[in-house]
Design a protein around this motif. Structure first.
Motif, PDB file in Angstrom:
ATOM      1  N   LEU A  12      23.610  49.205  34.928  1.00  0.00           N
ATOM      2  CA  LEU A  12      24.952  49.679  35.220  1.00  0.00           C
ATOM      3  C   LEU A  12      25.235  49.411  36.691  1.00  0.00           C
ATOM      4  O   LEU A  12      24.439  49.796  37.561  1.00  0.00           O
ATOM      5  CB  LEU A  12      25.023  51.180  34.933  1.00  0.00           C
ATOM      6  CG  LEU A  12      26.398  51.841  34.789  1.00  0.00           C
ATOM      7  CD1 LEU A  12      27.119  51.285  33.556  1.00  0.00           C
ATOM      8  CD2 LEU A  12      26.242  53.354  34.675  1.00  0.00           C
ATOM      9  N   GLY A  13      26.348  48.728  36.986  1.00  0.00           N
ATOM     10  CA  GLY A  13      26.606  48.410  38.386  1.00  0.00           C
ATOM     11  C   GLY A  13      28.023  47.946  38.637  1.00  0.00           C
ATOM     12  O   GLY A  13      28.752  47.578  37.708  1.00  0.00           O
ATOM     13  N   TRP A  14      28.397  47.931  39.918  1.00  0.00           N
ATOM     14  CA  TRP A  14      29.726  47.490  40.351  1.00  0.00           C
ATOM     15  C   TRP A  14      29.686  45.993  40.654  1.00  0.00           C
ATOM     16  O   TRP A  14      28.907  45.549  41.477  1.00  0.00           O
ATOM     17  CB  TRP A  14      30.161  48.258  41.591  1.00  0.00           C
ATOM     18  CG  TRP A  14      30.300  49.730  41.363  1.00  0.00           C
ATOM     19  CD1 TRP A  14      29.424  50.710  41.734  1.00  0.00           C
ATOM     20  CD2 TRP A  14      31.377  50.384  40.695  1.00  0.00           C
ATOM     21  NE1 TRP A  14      29.889  51.940  41.348  1.00  0.00           N
ATOM     22  CE2 TRP A  14      31.093  51.774  40.705  1.00  0.00           C
ATOM     23  CE3 TRP A  14      32.559  49.947  40.089  1.00  0.00           C
ATOM     24  CZ2 TRP A  14      31.944  52.717  40.134  1.00  0.00           C
ATOM     25  CZ3 TRP A  14      33.411  50.893  39.522  1.00  0.00           C
ATOM     26  CH2 TRP A  14      33.101  52.253  39.546  1.00  0.00           C
ATOM     27  N   GLN A  15      30.522  45.245  39.962  1.00  0.00           N
ATOM     28  CA  GLN A  15      30.521  43.793  40.124  1.00  0.00           C
ATOM     29  C   GLN A  15      30.870  43.399  41.548  1.00  0.00           C
ATOM     30  O   GLN A  15      31.838  43.889  42.129  1.00  0.00           O
ATOM     31  CB  GLN A  15      31.525  43.156  39.158  1.00  0.00           C
ATOM     32  CG  GLN A  15      31.559  41.637  39.216  1.00  0.00           C
ATOM     33  CD  GLN A  15      32.414  41.042  38.121  1.00  0.00           C
ATOM     34  OE1 GLN A  15      32.152  41.253  36.936  1.00  0.00           O
ATOM     35  NE2 GLN A  15      33.449  40.316  38.503  1.00  0.00           N
ATOM     36  N   VAL A  16      30.045  42.486  42.112  1.00  0.00           N
ATOM     37  CA  VAL A  16      30.293  41.990  43.475  1.00  0.00           C
ATOM     38  C   VAL A  16      30.577  40.490  43.500  1.00  0.00           C
ATOM     39  O   VAL A  16      31.101  39.974  44.494  1.00  0.00           O
ATOM     40  CB  VAL A  16      29.108  42.303  44.420  1.00  0.00           C
ATOM     41  CG1 VAL A  16      28.947  43.802  44.600  1.00  0.00           C
ATOM     42  CG2 VAL A  16      27.800  41.679  43.906  1.00  0.00           C
ATOM     43  N   ALA A  17      30.229  39.779  42.433  1.00  0.00           N
ATOM     44  CA  ALA A  17      30.460  38.330  42.411  1.00  0.00           C
ATOM     45  C   ALA A  17      30.420  37.832  40.974  1.00  0.00           C
ATOM     46  O   ALA A  17      29.731  38.400  40.118  1.00  0.00           O
ATOM     47  CB  ALA A  17      29.411  37.594  43.240  1.00  0.00           C
ATOM     48  N   GLU A  18      31.150  36.754  40.736  1.00  0.00           N
ATOM     49  CA  GLU A  18      31.200  36.124  39.420  1.00  0.00           C
ATOM     50  C   GLU A  18      31.208  34.612  39.614  1.00  0.00           C
ATOM     51  O   GLU A  18      31.915  34.099  40.482  1.00  0.00           O
ATOM     52  CB  GLU A  18      32.448  36.575  38.670  1.00  0.00           C
ATOM     53  CG  GLU A  18      32.550  36.072  37.250  1.00  0.00           C
ATOM     54  CD  GLU A  18      33.724  36.697  36.504  1.00  0.00           C
ATOM     55  OE1 GLU A  18      33.704  36.670  35.262  1.00  0.00           O
ATOM     56  OE2 GLU A  18      34.658  37.219  37.161  1.00  0.00           O
ATOM     57  N   SER A  19      30.429  33.904  38.834  1.00  0.00           N
ATOM     58  CA  SER A  19      30.374  32.448  38.991  1.00  0.00           C
ATOM     59  C   SER A  19      31.625  31.804  38.402  1.00  0.00           C
ATOM     60  O   SER A  19      32.260  32.337  37.491  1.00  0.00           O
ATOM     61  CB  SER A  19      29.127  31.875  38.311  1.00  0.00           C
ATOM     62  OG  SER A  19      29.136  32.130  36.922  1.00  0.00           O
ATOM     63  N   VAL A  20      31.979  30.658  38.948  1.00  0.00           N
ATOM     64  CA  VAL A  20      33.159  29.913  38.507  1.00  0.00           C
ATOM     65  C   VAL A  20      32.748  29.024  37.331  1.00  0.00           C
ATOM     66  O   VAL A  20      31.914  28.124  37.481  1.00  0.00           O
ATOM     67  CB  VAL A  20      33.732  29.061  39.654  1.00  0.00           C
ATOM     68  CG1 VAL A  20      34.931  28.252  39.173  1.00  0.00           C
ATOM     69  CG2 VAL A  20      34.116  29.949  40.832  1.00  0.00           C
ATOM     70  N   ARG A  21      33.313  29.284  36.166  1.00  0.00           N
ATOM     71  CA  ARG A  21      32.910  28.574  34.945  1.00  0.00           C
ATOM     72  C   ARG A  21      33.898  27.442  34.641  1.00  0.00           C
ATOM     73  O   ARG A  21      34.674  27.489  33.686  1.00  0.00           O
ATOM     74  CB  ARG A  21      32.825  29.536  33.755  1.00  0.00           C
ATOM     75  CG  ARG A  21      32.154  30.862  34.030  1.00  0.00           C
ATOM     76  CD  ARG A  21      30.773  30.710  34.614  1.00  0.00           C
ATOM     77  NE  ARG A  21      29.838  30.122  33.676  1.00  0.00           N
ATOM     78  CZ  ARG A  21      28.586  29.827  33.979  1.00  0.00           C
ATOM     79  NH1 ARG A  21      28.139  30.019  35.207  1.00  0.00           N
ATOM     80  NH2 ARG A  21      27.773  29.312  33.072  1.00  0.00           N
ATOM     81  N   ASP A  22      33.892  26.393  35.465  1.00  0.00           N
ATOM     82  CA  ASP A  22      34.831  25.281  35.285  1.00  0.00           C
ATOM     83  C   ASP A  22      34.113  23.993  34.872  1.00  0.00           C
ATOM     84  O   ASP A  22      34.662  22.900  35.017  1.00  0.00           O
ATOM     85  CB  ASP A  22      35.634  25.048  36.567  1.00  0.00           C
ATOM     86  CG  ASP A  22      34.754  24.689  37.762  1.00  0.00           C
ATOM     87  OD1 ASP A  22      33.505  24.741  37.636  1.00  0.00           O
ATOM     88  OD2 ASP A  22      35.302  24.359  38.832  1.00  0.00           O
ATOM     89  N   PHE A  23      32.904  24.102  34.360  1.00  0.00           N
ATOM     90  CA  PHE A  23      32.096  22.918  34.066  1.00  0.00           C
ATOM     91  C   PHE A  23      32.699  22.037  32.972  1.00  0.00           C
ATOM     92  O   PHE A  23      32.499  20.820  32.970  1.00  0.00           O
ATOM     93  CB  PHE A  23      30.673  23.344  33.684  1.00  0.00           C
ATOM     94  CG  PHE A  23      29.996  24.138  34.772  1.00  0.00           C
ATOM     95  CD1 PHE A  23      29.511  23.514  35.914  1.00  0.00           C
ATOM     96  CD2 PHE A  23      29.862  25.514  34.670  1.00  0.00           C
ATOM     97  CE1 PHE A  23      28.907  24.240  36.927  1.00  0.00           C
ATOM     98  CE2 PHE A  23      29.260  26.254  35.673  1.00  0.00           C
ATOM     99  CZ  PHE A  23      28.780  25.622  36.810  1.00  0.00           C
TER     100      PHE A  23
END
Length: 322
Positions: free
Chosen positions: A134-145
């Protein structure tokens, strides 16, 4: 502490890349890892990590346990929230809808407003195996592949690597802002494209004029002017000692292959030697293990992964350092 939601099905492979952007990465459960620290900017460029979150805590894989953990936790933030629950790899049977409702109720009772479209904070609840992170999101990868599939590029040749695995390889080889990455057998330029997109200056060489022309065409379509592509021999690179931060190469497949005047064994051994001369790390992709040849010219093999492609091809991915 931080949690990482991994992509793919090979957690060791995903964790190897995650260590580019996080420290002390340890796989916690299928598809989940924990880390002591993360570089949020670098997480955005990872291929095999979906998200990173600052941990509230870890508990059993049930909605009741996750709710109790959140209710007992101190929360030093204000504003609007959204809860995103994931049954990672659909393995636990936990109702993600129920998890989002129950965890959301804890937050609204503490005065948070709910904004599902543009929240100030996202609470991640990841369930896998017997664990919940359980955690607070700090980053998300860019899924543009999917926008860079080999068949959609101006120049295409069969056997080109998928951009997802090409991004993994360049990240592990050291790509990033302020670095220089070399591909001594660049083919259609797939590795160079991914390295350039994460900020590296890229240099490619190939023995065939056709490939150098095609690679330039592809790089021009995706990058600005920070690239150089030359015709050259991977066993005699026209580069100074220690002039690169990393090397990444997908060597020719087939035990009987010949390139110019080299046998495949001569080509790979010479290329490995030259790579060690110019860079401290490398990722080498092949259709078999080249560990012995790599060690013979001074490399240490940190990892080797086998990646099934189809019935007649399994790629061997070598992670090398000096």
């Amino acid at each position: 502490m931080y949690g990482l939601e991994l992509a793919g099905t090979d957690d060791a492979y995903a964790a190897c890349e995650a260590r580019v952007a996080a420290s002390d990465v340890t796989v916690e459960a299928p598809g989940l890892a924990v880390a002591r620290g993360v570089d949020t900017a670098r997480v955005r460029n990872l291929a095999y990590t979906h998200r990173a979150a600052e941990l509230v805590g870890r508990t059993d894989a049930s909605v009741e346990s996750a709710k109790a953990l959140l209710a007992a936790a101190g929360i030093d933030r204000t504003g609007s929230v959204a809860v995103r629950a994931r049954d990672v790899r659909s393995a636990t049977g936990v109702s993600t809808r129920e998890a989002e409702v129950e965890l959301g109720s804890v937050l609204t009772e503490r005065g948070f407003s709910v904004d599902l479209d543009d929240p100030d904070h996202v609470l991640c609840a990841w369930f896998s195996g017997t664990r919940c992170l359980l955690g607070w999101q700090v980053a998300e990868s860019v899924r543009d592949f999917s926008t860079r599939q080999p068949t959609d590029r101006p120049f295409f040749q069969p056997g080109s690597m998928d951009p997802l695995d090409a991004r993994w390889a360049v990240n592990v080889a050291g790509a990033g802002e302020g670095t220089r990455l070399v591909d001594p057998m660049c083919g259609t330029g797939g590795f160079l494209i991914e390295a350039g997109l994460v900020g590296s200056e890229v240099v490619g060489l190939d023995a065939q004029w056709k490939m150098t022309r095609g690679s330039r065409e592809n790089l021009t379509a995706y990058l600005d002017d920070e690239f150089e592509v030359l015709r050259g021999d991977a066993t005699a690179l026209p580069l100074r000692d220690d002039s690169a931060d990393g090397v990444v190469v997908d060597v020719p497949y087939g035990r009987q292959s010949k390139v110019a005047t080299h046998t495949l064994s001569e080509l790979v051994s010479g290329a490995l030697s030259e790579a060690a001369r110019i860079a401290p790390r490398a990722v080498v992709v092949a259709d078999r293990s080249w560990e012995t040849e790599a060690e013979a010219v001074g490399w240490t093999v940190d990892d080797r992964f086998e990646r099934y492609v189809h019935g007649s091809l399994t790629r061997h991915v070598h992670v090398l350092r000096k």
